[in-house]
Design an enzyme around this catalytic site. Sequence first.
Site, PDB file in Angstrom:
ATOM      1  CB  SER A 260      13.339   9.325 -29.907  1.00 54.15           C
ATOM      2  OG  SER A 260      12.327   9.261 -30.942  1.00 54.15           O
ATOM      3  CG  ASP A 348       7.554   5.774 -25.923  1.00 55.07           C
ATOM      4  OD1 ASP A 348       6.670   6.447 -26.514  1.00 55.07           O
ATOM      5  OD2 ASP A 348       8.670   5.785 -25.843  1.00 55.07           O
ATOM      6  CG  HIS A 380       9.016   9.171 -26.724  1.00 55.37           C
ATOM      7  ND1 HIS A 380       9.379   7.769 -27.481  1.00 55.37           N
ATOM      8  CD2 HIS A 380       9.688   9.952 -27.881  1.00 55.37           C
ATOM      9  CE1 HIS A 380      10.080   7.978 -28.564  1.00 55.37           C
ATOM     10  NE2 HIS A 380      10.408   9.422 -28.687  1.00 55.37           N
TER      11      HIS A 380
END
Length: 434
Positions: A260, A348, A380
Site C-alpha cells: 500500500s 483491489d 488490497h
Amino acid sequence: TNDALFMIDTRGRDKAALTALSLDSGETTVIAEGGVADISNVLIDPGKHEPIGYSVNYLKSSWTGLNEDAAADFRALTAALAGSVEVVATTHDMSTWIVHEDATDKSGAYYIYDRESRTVSKMLDQRPALADYSLAPMHALEIESRDGLTLVSYLTLPLGSDNDGDGVPEKALPMVLWVHGGPWARDSYGYNSVHQWLANRGYAVLSVNYRGSNGFGKAFTRASVGEWAGKMHDDLIDAVQWAIGQGIAVKDQVAIGGGSYGGYATLVGLTFTPDTFACGVDIVGPSNLITLLESFPDYWRPFLEGTFYLDLGDPANEEDREYMMSRSPLSRVDDISVPLLVGQGQNDPRVTKIESDQIVESMADRELPVTYVNFPDEGHGFARPENRLAFFAVMEGFLEGCLGGTSEPIDNSFEGSSIEILYGKGYIENLPQQ
C-alpha cells in the site's frame, strides 16, 4: 457513580491523554499523560468502574498503574514478561487477569496473572508451531531525521550475526527496508513474520515510523502533509544512511519493500532516489496519485476530502494535478535502474490494478527489469494463506538474485494459489513457466 466520563482525549493537545469529564460541571480533568506518545489503552476496574492503569506504545507498549496496587501489578508483569503486554480480560473482582505477551523472538502467548501472589503462569502459545524454533530478537531504536524528528524504528538481525546482542552485526549485511502502509498506521515492537522470515534468509530488516505514522501525536502525523515523495521519503533515506553508518547495512545492498503506502514508498525509492536501493518489492502500491484518488470508491469521499485532498491535492483542480503528477513515480520511470517486483490483487478497490499495470507497462516499454505477479481472487493485500506463500516464494527468489541471501526452492509453494505471473518471469531464477 455516573457523574463522569473517562476518555482517551486529544482535544486541545498534541498527544492523547486519559481524562475525566464531569457531567455536572462539564470540566475536564487530566488523569494521565503519555509524554512521548499517545495513551493507547486503559484498564478499568469492572467492579469500581474506574481506571487503574494505562498503556503507552512508544518503543514498545508499557503500562503505568494509577494506584500503588496496580503499579505493583505492572512491575510484576514487566519483570516476568519481556515483550509488549496487554491485559485481555479480568475477573470481576480483579483477582485474576488474562494477559497477552507479544514477544519478538518467540511465539506470542497468553498468561494467567494471579494478583494476590503476583505470579504469572502460561495459559497457551499463540503460535505453537514456532515453539521449537529459535527466532531473531527485535531491537527498538530511535533514529533522528535530518530536520530533527525522532523516528521510532525496529531492527531485526539474522541469528548468529550479532553475538554480543548490541544491535550491530559483526559485519555489515544486505538489508531490507520494510515500509508500513497507511501511511496513517505504525510499526510496533513484537512478533513480526516478515522480519523473522527475511532475517532467516540472511538479511538485516529495518522498519521506520516515518512522519505521518500514528501514535506519536498530532504534530508528528501532520508533518506528513504535502510530503509524499518529500520529507516522508527523506525519513526513510535517513534511516538507510544511519544503518549504513552504523555498520549494519552494506551500502549497495539495500532493498526497499512494502504494501500500500509501503508499495508507493518502494516506487518512490526506485524513481526519486535511484542510487539508494539495489531493488524493490511493491505490493499494491500506487504509481500515479491522480488515478489513485480518482479510482477511490464513493464511500471514501468523506475521507478523501478530509485527508487525502489535504495531503495530496484534489485531482479536479488543474494545479493540484500538476503537483500530484510531480510526486507520482510514474512520472519518473526513466530513472529506474534496478529490478522491481510488483504484487497486485486484481479486485483491489483501494489501489486498483491500473496502478500496477501502469508502472509495469511503462517499464516493459523501456525494457527495464520488472516482474509482475497478480492474484485474481485478492483485493488490497493477499488474504489467502496459499497466495501469501506463493508471493513470498517469488519474493525470496527475487531478493536472492538482488541481494544474495538464501531462498528455498519454489517446489509446491504455488499449490492452491491463484498466482499469475503476468510479466517478467525471466528476471527471477527458477520460476515455473506457467
